[in-house]
Enzyme design. Sequence first.
Site, PDB file in Angstrom:
ATOM      1  N   GLN A 182      -4.733  -1.771   9.672  1.00  0.00           N
ATOM      2  CA  GLN A 182      -4.516  -3.210   9.121  1.00  0.00           C
ATOM      3  C   GLN A 182      -5.129  -4.330  10.050  1.00  0.00           C
ATOM      4  O   GLN A 182      -4.638  -4.370  11.185  1.00  0.00           O
ATOM      5  CB  GLN A 182      -2.948  -3.258   8.593  1.00  0.00           C
ATOM      6  CG  GLN A 182      -2.900  -4.877   8.106  1.00  0.00           C
ATOM      7  CD  GLN A 182      -3.517  -4.723   6.582  1.00  0.00           C
ATOM      8  OE1 GLN A 182      -3.226  -3.702   5.820  1.00  0.00           O
ATOM      9  NE2 GLN A 182      -4.041  -5.635   6.172  1.00  0.00           N
ATOM     10  N   LYS A 210       0.922  -1.291  -0.059  1.00  0.00           N
ATOM     11  CA  LYS A 210       0.133  -0.017  -0.003  1.00  0.00           C
ATOM     12  C   LYS A 210       1.053   1.093   0.033  1.00  0.00           C
ATOM     13  O   LYS A 210       0.446   2.117  -0.772  1.00  0.00           O
ATOM     14  CB  LYS A 210      -0.932   0.080   1.200  1.00  0.00           C
ATOM     15  CG  LYS A 210      -2.138  -1.080   1.177  1.00  0.00           C
ATOM     16  CD  LYS A 210      -2.807  -1.357   2.373  1.00  0.00           C
ATOM     17  CE  LYS A 210      -3.741  -2.449   2.144  1.00  0.00           C
ATOM     18  NZ  LYS A 210      -4.160  -2.858   3.287  1.00  0.00           N
ATOM     19  N   ASP A 260     -11.268   2.572   4.096  1.00  0.00           N
ATOM     20  CA  ASP A 260     -11.720   1.354   3.894  1.00  0.00           C
ATOM     21  C   ASP A 260     -13.207   1.192   3.716  1.00  0.00           C
ATOM     22  O   ASP A 260     -13.595   0.027   3.306  1.00  0.00           O
ATOM     23  CB  ASP A 260     -11.208   0.336   4.942  1.00  0.00           C
ATOM     24  CG  ASP A 260      -9.862  -0.333   4.693  1.00  0.00           C
ATOM     25  OD1 ASP A 260      -9.622  -0.624   3.587  1.00  0.00           O
ATOM     26  OD2 ASP A 260      -9.245  -0.622   5.708  1.00  0.00           O
TER      27      ASP A 260
END
Length: 298
Positions: free
Chosen positions: A98, A54, A121
């Site tokens: 994460q 990422k 997200d």
Amino acid sequence: MAATLLDGKALAKKIQAELAEQVAVFTEQTQKVPTLATVLVGEDPASQVYIRNKIRSCERVGMESRHIPLPADVSQEALMEEVQQLNRDDTVHGILVQLPLPDGLDAQPILDAILPAKDVDAFHPENVGLLSQGRPRYLPCTPHGVIQLLHRAGIETAGKHCVIVGRSDIVGKPLGLMLVQRQSGCGPTAANATVTICHSRTQNLRDITKQADVLIAAIGQAEFITADMVKPGSVVVDVGINRGENGLVGDVAFEEVSEVAAAITPVPGGVGPLTVTMLLENTLRAAQHQAATQTESA
Ligand code: NDP
């Protein structure tokens, strides 16, 4: 192999090039650089790979990333404070924690604490609610990647029977929500599906998957979908990532299903690269949105 390969890696590269141009325009206009904060708790090797990927992807499109590594024994309170600090920081546009978090930490309150405007997200209940009403703020990354992959390959979902195996909050459920809407970010042909979502309690799974015009596997079990579960001429999208002795494999038995399907995604190189790309897109949208809000309130 009879099936056409849906090459996610090549498509991700193309979309990232488009995003890089948009990032350059945004930065020139606002003197701001879209910035993604990544929070990684502990040292899970797979999570470390995802985060590195990422961060590199951010750099490739001209965005900044700010990485916050925390020890596995960080307290729930200290992790919450990190998120709150990132919420307050005007130079951070998107926040990603994460998953999974190490045992002992409760992910839900942490994810709920991320400002919805920085929730790239799209896991926050407010963003999930907006998505379910068909007016999304951000599109969840993996489901959006699946839809982009289909759309840009010229595969329409409108009127088709899409069967999703897997009902997680990250993949199966939001993808079902997106496919069933009247509209999508890619237009009505990339929505308007008849959707069936299957899970571990589904009876006669094979009978259902065999009816799919588009079959999407998001199960987490290596090569679970076999050729006898697939309708000849259908499209098969494999979201699964399973680490085995021979490297990464998907949830679909690729070789045998390729002989039956009309089109199929590989693993690796299918949905995965698009997930990261859609995260970048959400970070740019977040930066644009926050810049517009600041201009309005100035
Ligand atoms: P989850 O474990 O959260 O969900 C798995 C789903 O599969 C559950 O709904 C489960 O049913 C269902 N399932 C499990 N076994 C069966 C079975 N025998 N028959 C039918 N359904 C079954 O996984 P995720 O959705 O988070 O991830 C799925 C896969 O996708 C994983 O391999 C993951 O690594 C991968 N992934 C890939 C991404 C990418 O970018 N390519 C991004 C995110 C995930 P039930 O709810 O009843 O337990």
